[in-house]
Design a protein around this motif. Structure first.
Motif, mmCIF file in Angstrom:
data_model
loop_
_atom_site.group_PDB
_atom_site.id
_atom_site.type_symbol
_atom_site.label_atom_id
_atom_site.label_comp_id
_atom_site.label_asym_id
_atom_site.label_seq_id
_atom_site.Cartn_x
_atom_site.Cartn_y
_atom_site.Cartn_z
ATOM 1 N N GLY A 87 -14.023 26.627 139.861
ATOM 2 C CA GLY A 87 -13.606 28.186 140.067
ATOM 3 C C GLY A 87 -12.600 28.856 141.087
ATOM 4 O O GLY A 87 -11.672 27.923 141.454
ATOM 5 N N GLY A 88 -12.011 30.349 140.531
ATOM 6 C CA GLY A 88 -11.045 30.643 140.494
ATOM 7 C C GLY A 88 -10.153 30.799 139.491
ATOM 8 O O GLY A 88 -10.168 29.988 138.521
ATOM 9 N N SER A 89 -9.104 31.420 139.879
ATOM 10 C CA SER A 89 -8.069 31.719 139.349
ATOM 11 C C SER A 89 -6.629 31.120 139.525
ATOM 12 O O SER A 89 -6.559 31.779 140.803
ATOM 13 C CB SER A 89 -7.793 32.788 138.410
ATOM 14 N N ASP A 90 -5.297 31.277 138.642
ATOM 15 C CA ASP A 90 -3.990 31.189 139.039
ATOM 16 C C ASP A 90 -2.979 31.899 137.993
ATOM 17 O O ASP A 90 -3.535 32.471 137.301
ATOM 18 C CB ASP A 90 -3.240 29.897 139.778
ATOM 19 N N TYR A 91 -1.902 32.212 138.175
ATOM 20 C CA TYR A 91 -1.050 33.000 137.615
ATOM 21 C C TYR A 91 0.661 32.310 137.141
ATOM 22 O O TYR A 91 0.708 31.747 138.655
ATOM 23 C CB TYR A 91 -1.369 34.188 137.877
ATOM 24 N N ILE A 92 1.025 32.063 136.362
ATOM 25 C CA ILE A 92 2.555 31.740 136.347
ATOM 26 C C ILE A 92 2.975 32.869 135.276
ATOM 27 O O ILE A 92 2.825 32.924 134.386
ATOM 28 C CB ILE A 92 2.915 30.589 135.554
ATOM 29 N N GLN A 93 4.308 33.046 136.263
ATOM 30 C CA GLN A 93 4.490 33.782 134.792
ATOM 31 C C GLN A 93 5.880 33.527 134.158
ATOM 32 O O GLN A 93 7.187 32.573 135.092
ATOM 33 C CB GLN A 93 5.607 35.610 135.472
ATOM 34 N N LEU A 94 6.708 33.177 132.958
ATOM 35 C CA LEU A 94 7.338 32.247 132.664
ATOM 36 C C LEU A 94 8.174 33.485 132.612
ATOM 37 O O LEU A 94 8.555 34.174 130.950
ATOM 38 C CB LEU A 94 7.075 30.904 131.024
ATOM 39 N N ARG A 147 6.627 35.381 129.193
ATOM 40 C CA ARG A 147 5.420 34.821 129.638
ATOM 41 C C ARG A 147 4.262 34.537 130.841
ATOM 42 O O ARG A 147 4.405 34.244 131.415
ATOM 43 C CB ARG A 147 5.229 33.962 128.742
ATOM 44 N N ALA A 148 3.154 35.475 130.590
ATOM 45 C CA ALA A 148 2.389 35.597 131.271
ATOM 46 C C ALA A 148 0.994 34.853 130.904
ATOM 47 O O ALA A 148 0.523 34.694 129.806
ATOM 48 C CB ALA A 148 1.725 36.929 132.119
ATOM 49 N N LEU A 149 0.806 33.791 132.464
ATOM 50 C CA LEU A 149 -0.015 32.402 131.727
ATOM 51 C C LEU A 149 -0.836 32.433 133.196
ATOM 52 O O LEU A 149 -0.928 32.822 134.504
ATOM 53 C CB LEU A 149 0.215 31.754 131.830
ATOM 54 N N SER A 150 -2.869 33.020 132.593
ATOM 55 C CA SER A 150 -3.663 32.245 133.845
ATOM 56 C C SER A 150 -4.264 31.146 133.121
ATOM 57 O O SER A 150 -4.423 30.592 132.249
ATOM 58 C CB SER A 150 -4.546 34.019 133.431
ATOM 59 N N ILE A 151 -4.604 30.599 134.562
ATOM 60 C CA ILE A 151 -5.136 29.585 135.076
ATOM 61 C C ILE A 151 -6.747 29.606 135.693
ATOM 62 O O ILE A 151 -6.791 30.260 136.222
ATOM 63 C CB ILE A 151 -3.970 28.617 136.096
ATOM 64 N N GLU A 152 -7.181 29.055 134.532
ATOM 65 C CA GLU A 152 -9.065 28.834 134.956
ATOM 66 C C GLU A 152 -9.039 27.828 135.981
ATOM 67 O O GLU A 152 -8.656 26.558 135.183
ATOM 68 C CB GLU A 152 -9.504 29.465 133.709
ATOM 69 N N VAL A 153 -9.287 27.379 137.019
ATOM 70 C CA VAL A 153 -9.088 26.209 138.255
ATOM 71 C C VAL A 153 -10.802 26.224 137.688
ATOM 72 O O VAL A 153 -11.598 26.729 137.963
ATOM 73 C CB VAL A 153 -8.641 26.699 139.413
ATOM 74 N N ASP A 154 -10.908 24.585 137.706
ATOM 75 C CA ASP A 154 -12.112 23.723 137.488
ATOM 76 C C ASP A 154 -12.759 23.959 138.953
ATOM 77 O O ASP A 154 -12.304 23.978 139.822
ATOM 78 C CB ASP A 154 -11.796 22.026 137.649
#
Length: 90
Positions: free
Chosen positions: A38-45, A29-36
């Motif tokens: 601005g910006g973003s991050d990513y986790i892959q389970l 599962r690929a999870l995209s994170i929207e950072v409060d």
């Protein structure tokens, strides 16, 4: 849980945000994170290997029922260093 979209997250560096994309692929599962702010991050389970992506993210599990009470911050991904216990501080 039916999906990760909309789940609140926080990072050990102080950033907060939410999961905005939850893509289910073959054995991951690929999870995209929207950072409060601005910006973003990513986790892959990954179901067949160690999880990957950015470190030190936790997710808010409102259904968690443990010694710290209802709801807790849980480590997001098994590629993170272990913690002693979940935190209930919101």
């Amino acid at each position: 849980m039916s999906g990760w979209r909309g789940i609140k997250v926080r990072n050990a560096d102080g950033r907060t945000g939410k999961i905005t994309s939850d893509y289910e692929g073959f054995l991951h599962r690929a999870l995209s994170i929207e950072v409060d702010g601005g910006g973003s991050d990513y986790i892959q389970l990954n179901s067949d290997a160690k999880d990957s992506g950015s470190l030190a993210w936790e997710w808010w599990c409102a259904e968690f029922d443990g010694p710290s009470g209802p709801g807790a911050w849980l480590v997001l991904g098994d590629h993170n260093p272990p913690r002693e216990a979940p935190s209930s501080a919101v």
